[in-house]
Design a protein around this motif. Structure first.
Motif, PDB file in Angstrom:
ATOM      1  N   GLY A 129      42.989  20.225 -32.129  1.00 21.42           N
ATOM      2  CA  GLY A 129      43.973  20.791 -33.054  1.00 21.42           C
ATOM      3  C   GLY A 129      44.995  21.650 -32.340  1.00 21.42           C
ATOM      4  N   GLY A 130      44.529  22.531 -31.451  1.00 20.90           N
ATOM      5  CA  GLY A 130      45.462  23.367 -30.695  1.00 20.90           C
ATOM      6  C   GLY A 130      46.331  22.538 -29.770  1.00 20.90           C
ATOM      7  N   PHE A 131      45.730  21.501 -29.162  1.00 19.65           N
ATOM      8  CA  PHE A 131      46.490  20.626 -28.252  1.00 19.65           C
ATOM      9  C   PHE A 131      47.623  19.933 -28.996  1.00 19.65           C
ATOM     10  CE2 PHE A 131      47.097  16.293 -26.670  1.00 19.65           C
ATOM     11  CZ  PHE A 131      47.473  16.541 -25.358  1.00 19.65           C
ATOM     12  N   LEU A 132      47.309  19.350 -30.152  1.00 24.69           N
ATOM     13  CA  LEU A 132      48.339  18.618 -30.892  1.00 24.69           C
ATOM     14  C   LEU A 132      49.439  19.559 -31.385  1.00 24.69           C
ATOM     15  CD1 LEU A 132      46.108  16.154 -32.945  1.00 24.69           C
ATOM     16  CD2 LEU A 132      47.471  15.668 -30.920  1.00 24.69           C
ATOM     17  N   TRP A 133      49.071  20.786 -31.778  1.00 25.31           N
ATOM     18  CA  TRP A 133      50.087  21.755 -32.218  1.00 25.31           C
ATOM     19  C   TRP A 133      50.972  22.163 -31.042  1.00 25.31           C
ATOM     20  CZ3 TRP A 133      50.933  21.834 -37.124  1.00 25.31           C
ATOM     21  CH2 TRP A 133      51.698  22.852 -37.707  1.00 25.31           C
ATOM     22  N   GLY A 134      50.392  22.230 -29.865  1.00 22.57           N
ATOM     23  CA  GLY A 134      51.188  22.550 -28.676  1.00 22.57           C
ATOM     24  C   GLY A 134      52.071  21.392 -28.241  1.00 22.57           C
ATOM     25  N   MET A 135      51.680  20.163 -28.623  1.00 24.86           N
ATOM     26  CA  MET A 135      52.474  18.992 -28.244  1.00 24.86           C
ATOM     27  C   MET A 135      53.801  18.921 -28.991  1.00 24.86           C
ATOM     28  SD  MET A 135      51.355  16.977 -25.867  1.00 24.86           S
ATOM     29  CE  MET A 135      51.201  18.553 -25.072  1.00 24.86           C
ATOM     30  N   ILE A 136      53.875  19.575 -30.156  1.00 26.46           N
ATOM     31  CA  ILE A 136      55.125  19.502 -30.930  1.00 26.46           C
ATOM     32  C   ILE A 136      56.293  20.119 -30.144  1.00 26.46           C
ATOM     33  CG2 ILE A 136      56.268  20.191 -33.074  1.00 26.46           C
ATOM     34  CD1 ILE A 136      53.531  20.086 -34.446  1.00 26.46           C
ATOM     35  N   PRO A 137      56.199  21.379 -29.693  1.00 26.33           N
ATOM     36  CA  PRO A 137      57.320  21.903 -28.887  1.00 26.33           C
ATOM     37  C   PRO A 137      57.462  21.182 -27.548  1.00 26.33           C
ATOM     38  CG  PRO A 137      55.493  23.466 -28.916  1.00 26.33           C
ATOM     39  CD  PRO A 137      55.180  22.409 -29.934  1.00 26.33           C
ATOM     40  N   ARG A 143      61.965  15.352 -25.152  1.00 25.39           N
ATOM     41  CA  ARG A 143      62.794  14.273 -25.720  1.00 25.39           C
ATOM     42  C   ARG A 143      64.199  14.743 -26.070  1.00 25.39           C
ATOM     43  NH1 ARG A 143      65.601  10.907 -26.662  1.00 25.39           N
ATOM     44  NH2 ARG A 143      65.395   8.974 -27.871  1.00 25.39           N
ATOM     45  N   PHE A 144      64.304  15.963 -26.647  1.00 24.98           N
ATOM     46  CA  PHE A 144      65.615  16.401 -27.146  1.00 24.98           C
ATOM     47  C   PHE A 144      66.143  17.659 -26.449  1.00 24.98           C
ATOM     48  CE2 PHE A 144      63.461  14.295 -30.772  1.00 24.98           C
ATOM     49  CZ  PHE A 144      64.338  13.235 -30.941  1.00 24.98           C
ATOM     50  N   GLY A 145      65.368  18.222 -25.540  1.00 26.88           N
ATOM     51  CA  GLY A 145      65.829  19.408 -24.822  1.00 26.88           C
ATOM     52  C   GLY A 145      65.832  20.668 -25.664  1.00 26.88           C
ATOM     53  N   THR A 146      65.020  20.722 -26.707  1.00 27.88           N
ATOM     54  CA  THR A 146      64.965  21.929 -27.546  1.00 27.88           C
ATOM     55  C   THR A 146      64.272  23.070 -26.806  1.00 27.88           C
ATOM     56  OG1 THR A 146      62.897  21.185 -28.516  1.00 27.88           O
ATOM     57  CG2 THR A 146      64.915  20.603 -29.686  1.00 27.88           C
ATOM     58  N   SER A 147      64.455  24.276 -27.316  1.00 32.75           N
ATOM     59  CA  SER A 147      63.833  25.448 -26.705  1.00 32.75           C
ATOM     60  C   SER A 147      62.377  25.549 -27.164  1.00 32.75           C
ATOM     61  CB  SER A 147      64.591  26.724 -27.108  1.00 32.75           C
ATOM     62  OG  SER A 147      63.815  27.863 -26.797  1.00 32.75           O
ATOM     63  N   GLU A 148      61.459  25.532 -26.203  1.00 29.95           N
ATOM     64  CA  GLU A 148      60.038  25.646 -26.563  1.00 29.95           C
ATOM     65  C   GLU A 148      59.726  27.044 -27.093  1.00 29.95           C
ATOM     66  OE1 GLU A 148      61.225  25.699 -23.625  1.00 29.95           O
ATOM     67  OE2 GLU A 148      60.065  26.887 -22.193  1.00 29.95           O
ATOM     68  N   ILE A 149      60.557  28.022 -26.753  1.00 31.96           N
ATOM     69  CA  ILE A 149      60.337  29.385 -27.245  1.00 31.96           C
ATOM     70  C   ILE A 149      60.518  29.418 -28.765  1.00 31.96           C
ATOM     71  CG2 ILE A 149      61.178  31.756 -27.170  1.00 31.96           C
ATOM     72  CD1 ILE A 149      62.066  31.255 -24.307  1.00 31.96           C
ATOM     73  N   LEU A 150      61.668  28.906 -29.224  1.00 30.13           N
ATOM     74  CA  LEU A 150      61.955  28.945 -30.661  1.00 30.13           C
ATOM     75  C   LEU A 150      61.018  28.035 -31.447  1.00 30.13           C
ATOM     76  CD1 LEU A 150      65.866  28.956 -30.614  1.00 30.13           C
ATOM     77  CD2 LEU A 150      64.322  30.868 -31.041  1.00 30.13           C
TER      78      LEU A 150
END
Length: 373
Positions: A129-137, A143-150
């Motif tokens: 569960g924690g792994f998959l939630w961490g995979m989102i950012p 893929r899109f260069g979004t900020s993992e912080i936000l």
């Protein structure tokens, strides 16, 4: 005029001394704060740092230190891998919550079975569960260069709403006559995370935290992947020339920190917390950021910093009970640690100078004097 002058290279002396100086400054500032609140600062500091270890009831408090330190160390070890590589996971609190929800849901699906496989299944579910939630950012960044912080930070609020939903509806105890919260997992033998040695507070979460510290130390010191993590943080350009893939490193660091945060949540919900409830989130994911930096992003340092932070939790509760200190004051005292650490860390890269700055030298044009690539 006081000014800061950049050092030619970071000061190793200040890098090593800044955690100690930050703790001393926190003691001084915390004492002043307690005095301003009308409390005896010496008695408050003694209640927080001395009595849990050497006081009359230390036999009880010492066990609680391991209980509080285990989730902090487990989460901070995972965060430190990303921080070393320049990948900033600020949403460990969300990964901690989702790991607890997934692990608890897996266990409750088999209630009231007494199979010995249920707890290992829940542990695997918590990590997943924690792994998959961490995979989102991680995937959004790759893929899109979004900020993992936000993204990771905003996912904390999503996880908190999932937690509330689970507590009042789909994981709610059907025998609780409408009260929110799941069944008590700590009272169900197949899912309980009990104290392994009576009186020590050591449960499976403590074992996992120690194992994570050893594994992280071996990874960073002995394995090529650990070298890539350190190289990516110290010299990103050189890391790319050395063949380090930023995308793979992002997935590894966010996935590992998410899995460890999920494990921390699972061990907490099956042990000290006992159930999925609306107030299950305790801020361990955010406090672990302080632990990671206080430990200088080193596994052994994180272990010591986790015990110190746990001491402020246990001692803070002791001071609140015996001296009437407000809980908010204890939280502010803990926050001072990170504030002073970041402030003192400036001296690692800069030195304080008095007087006017010298004349600004003209900088050469970009590329002039640089070695050919």
């Amino acid at each position: 005029m006081i000014r800061l002058e950049r050092r030619p290279s970071p000061s190793r002396a200040w890098a090593a001394a800044s955690p100690v100086v930050a703790v001393l400054l926190t003691l001084v500032a915390g004492g002043l704060m307690f005095a301003a609140l009308g409390k005896d600062p010496v008695a408050a500091i003694r209640a927080i740092f001395w009595e849990p270890v050497f006081g009359e009831f230390a036999w009880y408090f010492r066990g609680q230190l391991l209980v509080k330190a285990a989730p902090l160390v487990l989460i901070a070890v995972g965060l430190s891998l990303g921080f070393r590589a320049g990948i900033w996971n600020i949403g460990a609190e969300g990964q901690y919550i989702v790991g607890a929800i997934v692990g608890a849901a897996l266990g409750l699906a088999f209630y009231p079975s007494d199979s010995p496989l249920i707890f290992p299944l829940m542990v695997a579910g918590g990590a997943l569960g924690g792994f998959l939630w961490g995979m989102i950012p991680a995937l959004l960044k790759v893929r899109f260069g979004t900020s993992e912080i936000l993204v990771s930070l905003m996912l904390v609020y999503v996880a908190e709403n999932l937690l509330a939903s689970a507590a009042v509806s789909w994981l709610r105890n059907p025998d609780a006559v409408g009260f929110p919260g799941s069944r008590n997992l700590a009272r169900w033998d197949a899912s309980a995370n009990p104290e392994l040695i009576a009186g020590t507070g050591a449960h499976w979460g403590v074992v996992a935290a120690v194992a994570a510290v050893i594994a992280a130390y071996a990874l960073l010191a002995k394995h090529q992947l650990g070298f890539h993590v350190r190289l990516a943080g110290a010299a990103p350009r050189a890391a790319r020339f050395a063949g380090v893939s930023p995308g793979r490193l992002t997935v590894f660091c966010l996935g590992t920190s998410g899995a460890l945060a999920g494990l921390a949540g699972l061990f907490e919900v099956t042990g000290p917390a006992g159930q999925i409830s609306i107030d299950f989130a305790t801020g361990y994911g955010f406090t672990a950021i302080i632990v990671a930096f206080l430990g200088r992003l080193h596994p052994v340092g994180i272990l010591l910093a986790g015990l110190l932070m746990a001491l402020t939790y246990v001692g803070g509760d002791n001071a609140a009970t015996n001296l009437g200190l407000p809980v908010a004051a204890i939280s502010a005292f803990q926050g001072m640690l990170l504030f002073f650490l970041l402030a003192v860390d400036v001296l690692t890269h800069f030195r304080v100078r008095m007087g006017r700055a010298g004349p600004v030298r003209e900088q050469p044009a970009p590329g002039v004097g640089e070695p050919a690539e």
